[in-house]
Design an enzyme around this catalytic site. Structure first.
Site, PDB file in Angstrom:
ATOM      1  N   GLU A 110       0.869  -1.332   0.107  1.00 39.84           N
ATOM      2  CA  GLU A 110      -0.101   0.149  -0.155  1.00 39.84           C
ATOM      3  C   GLU A 110       0.891   1.210   0.008  1.00 39.84           C
ATOM      4  O   GLU A 110       0.589   2.332  -0.626  1.00 39.84           O
ATOM      5  CB  GLU A 110      -1.005   0.092   1.166  1.00 39.84           C
ATOM      6  N   GLU A 130      -3.787  -9.188   3.598  1.00 38.50           N
ATOM      7  CA  GLU A 130      -4.749  -9.012   4.697  1.00 38.50           C
ATOM      8  C   GLU A 130      -5.918  -9.796   4.854  1.00 38.50           C
ATOM      9  O   GLU A 130      -5.994 -10.259   6.107  1.00 38.50           O
ATOM     10  CB  GLU A 130      -5.274  -7.581   4.595  1.00 38.50           C
TER      11      GLU A 130
END
Ligand code: NAD
Length: 694
Positions: A110, A130
């Site tokens: 990210e 995640e």
């Protein structure tokens, strides 16, 4: 300019008007609070330096940023949080280039998506794992990625956690360039050329996919992991098309925060750390390892052939042997068919399949197999046959050769003694099929030498297995707990429940398969042989359920004979309840004078779990398992216990202590005489020391 953050995990130096910002937080440059704070300072400093025109973000050591520091996830995350760091990068006048080597995973990926460009080494890996931790990306991943690649592909990546190679990322346009070497230097050159341009993903539009493509990607991700957080990850990526980016980023963060504090995410984090802790054994640090290039496998049946595949897949050479040439031939055919099927399904290319296949070589004599670094026996489960074989191997093998046994239950101390090589015999208990099942029990006889144990642990690592180290004891950890669980389910069968009811209740609880469906799949004869083997030493006062023996006597050995606890008409994917079994069970109850009664799903789960937890306590008390979390990972990775509950002991630690003790008392009372069981109170106080969970 030469700034170094307070705790030295972020530093900045200038190269050709480019600020090179280096993250140095070994071993994986996890995005901890110090890293985030250091990055924010560095971004601001670089921005303020008048001569600087661009910046490169790079990791020191082996990797970029292999993820956020998930040990911080149990508490509120301290400011600055990652979105704040990324916002500073996107708002900066400088062009930012992420220079990726090793891994850019989760928060690391990210962070890279927050930059204006990404460059990578050829061996870099990128991904958003995640969802495997019960959460969703929380720092823009679900919004930035679909502005770089089509929404359907972004769903595939964000909702499965799959890792991408640098080549694939380049192909998709996720990275802008891949370099064979000199990453930092090349990244600086790239940044010099980019200077003056901002390419902020959030400023662009998401790239649409067709409804069909989105539906297909979503369905595939949910097939892989059917959990609520996966649905939320999919929904969030889809919002890139229908929400304004500011609101979507806010919503993503809110969902991330609420999932982060869920018990499911805590359970998955527990397992994550448990797996990393499992290979650690006191006193092994610095112990030298023995050479390990070739492995011999004796006994080429079900396990021998699947273990050979697991070893060849890891890049080691395997020599196989069986006393029956026909069995060896069959194993060869099975191995060839395995690799052909992988090629046919597109899971492996022809060349890799060919080289793996070629690493497995059949031998015609035991002496040939003995000329390897580690010889693993996977012959029939018979102590005399195994002892004799180990004695032969002890004679034939070179001095440094490790001898190993794949026994499921037998006494490895006895086998160690029989080998004439005491200290060199270790249990390597693989699960079926060995090339897929992650769990490996490393069984440690009393005499085992440290270098052999250290080498066995390294072998597990090479094979990509999750090892737990156990002491010797009937069934070690996994099979022993599973036997107690299955026995309890058999008690309930005799008292009034039916196989399908018990299986349904436990599957609804989360078990991958109910115990009777599992029994049918593995073959009911396995447990029957075990019962026969231990018949002479069995406590005759203990309750004994005859139903499984009756099924075997009726030729119902499970799926392989078309019938077991269920019937399997040709082509059936799942077993069907069978009235013949219902009446066989009713008859068995009547013979013992048991009046059958109704069971609720809740009672079934309560008793089954009490049995598991009680046996786990006994195993810990006897020192068979090293620590409670090893039991959790054994049951999750070897026996289909639901990962989202964190394993049976993580689950137990979160139950009401009074209710759990009452369930244990109930289970003990219902089980009749002869049940050896643990002590729930003792277990819970042990868990309190190990699991600071509240
Ligand atoms: P299997 O019957 O399929 O294969 C055993 C093979 O060993 C046969 O091919 C047989 O010809 C050969 N053999 C027997 N004695 C031999 C000897 N002295 N020398 C050389 N070869 C010999 O059995 P399996 O299911 O593969 O089980 C093998 C071992 O693995 C057992 O100890 C079992 O408990 C253990 N195990 C089995 C499973 C499972 O699910 N099947 C799982 C874990 C561990």
């Amino acid at each position: 300019m030469n700034i170094v953050s307070r705790d030295r995990c972020v530093s900045v130096r200038i190269d050709r008007q480019v600020a090179v910002i280096t993250i140095d937080n070994p071993p994986i440059n996890a995005g901890s609070h110090s890293v985030r704070a250091g990055l924010l300072d560095a971004v601001r400093e670089a921005q303020a330096a008048p001569d600087v025109v661009a910046a490169v973000l790079i990791g020191a050591g082996k990797t970029f940023m292999a993820g956020s520091d998930i040990s911080e996830f149990d508490k509120p995350i301290a400011s600055p949080e990652l979105p704040e760091v990324i916002a500073a990068i996107t708002a900066s006048r400088l062009s930012f280039v992420a220079a990726i080597h090793g891994s850019a995973l989760g928060g690391g990926f990210e962070l890279a998506l927050g930059c204006d460009a990404r460059v990578a080494t050829m061996d870099a890996k990128l991904g958003l794992p995640e969802v495997t931790l019960g959460i969703i990306p929380g720092a823009g991943g679900t919004q930035h990625l679909p502005r770089l690649i089509p929404v359907a592909q972004a769903i595939e990546i964000a909702a499965t956690g799959r890792r991408l190679s640098a080549a694939e990322a380049l192909d998709l346009g996720i990275v802008d360039a891949v370099f064979a070497d000199n990453l930092q230097d090349n990244a600086v050159t790239f940044a010099v050329n980019l200077a003056g341009r901002k390419r902020v993903l959030r400023d662009g539009d998401a790239i649409a996919s067709s409804d069909d493509e989105i539906a297909a990607a979503s369905a595939a991700a949910l097939r892989r992991r059917n959990r609520p957080n996966v649905e939320q990850a999919i929904a969030m990526v889809k919002h890139a098309l229908d929400m304004d980016v500011g609101s979507a980023l806010k919503m993503e963060r809110e969902i991330f925060q609420s999932l982060r504090t869920s018990s499911e995410a805590a359970a998955l984090r527990h397992l994550f750390f448990a797996e990393r802790q499992a290979p650690r054994v006191e006193g092994l640090k610095g112990v030298s390892r023995l050479p390990l290039h070739t492995v011999g496998v004796v006994g080429a049946g079900t396990m021998g052939s699947s273990i050979a595949i697991a070893i060849a897949d890891a890049g080691l050479s395997v020599v196989t042997f069986d006393q029956s040439p026909a069995a060896l031939q069959k194993a060869n055919d099975r191995i060839a068919a395995h690799y052909s099927a992988l090629v046919d399904k597109g899971h492996l290319d022809e060349a890799s399949a060919g080289s793996r296949r070629a690493r497995i070589r059949p031998a015609s004599t035991l002496a040939e197999v003995a000329q390897t670094d580690l010889v693993l026996e996977a012959i029939i489960e018979d102590i005399d046959a195994k002892a004799e074989l180990l004695a032969q191997l002890g004679e034939l093998a070179d001095e440094g050769t490790i001898l190993a046994t794949n026994t499921s239950y037998l006494d490895v101390d006895v086998l160690d003694g029989a080998s004439g090589r005491s200290g060199q015999v270790v249990g390597l208990h693989f699960f079926n099929p060995a090339y897929r099942m992650k769990l490996l029990e490393i069984v440690r006889p009393a005499a085992l030498s440290d270098p052999v144990l250290a080498t066995a642990l390294e072998f597990a690592k090479k094979l990509g297995k999750i090892p737990i180290v156990t002491r010797v004891g009937e069934g070690f950890v996994g099979n022993r707990i599973y036997a107690a669980y299955r026995r309890q389910c058999e008690f309930m069968l005799e008292e009034g429940a039916l196989p399908q009811q018990i299986d349904e209740a436990l599957e609804a609880f989360g078990m991958a398969m109910g115990p009777f469906a599992v029994g049918d799949m593995s073959g009911l004869d396995i447990a029957m042989h075990m019962r026969r083997r231990t018949a002479a030493t069995r406590d005759t006062s203990a309750r004994y359920v005859e139903i499984p023996d009756r099924l075997c006597e009726a030729g119902r050995l499970g799926r392989k004979t078309g019938a077991g606890y269920y019937r399997y008409p040709a082509g059936a994917r799942k077993g069907l309840p069978d009235p013949i079994v219902d009446s066989l069970i009713a008859k068995a109850s009547a013979e013992k004078g048991i009046e059958r009664r109704a069971f609720s799903a809740e009672e079934i789960v309560r008793r089954a779990m009490a049995a598991i937890v009680g046996e786990a306590d006994a195993i810990l008390e006897e020192g068979i398992a090293q620590r409670p979390s090893d039991i959790d990972i054994a049951l999750v990775n070897g026996f289909g216990f639901p990962a989202h509950l964190g394993g049976p002991l993580f689950w137990a630690a979160r139950q009401d202590a009074v209710a759990l003790a009452a369930a244990s008392q109930e289970m003990i009372a219902m089980s009749g005489p002869g049940l050896k069981h643990g002590d729930v109170g003792r277990l819970l106080s042990r868990l309190q020391q190990h699991y600071p969970l509240g």
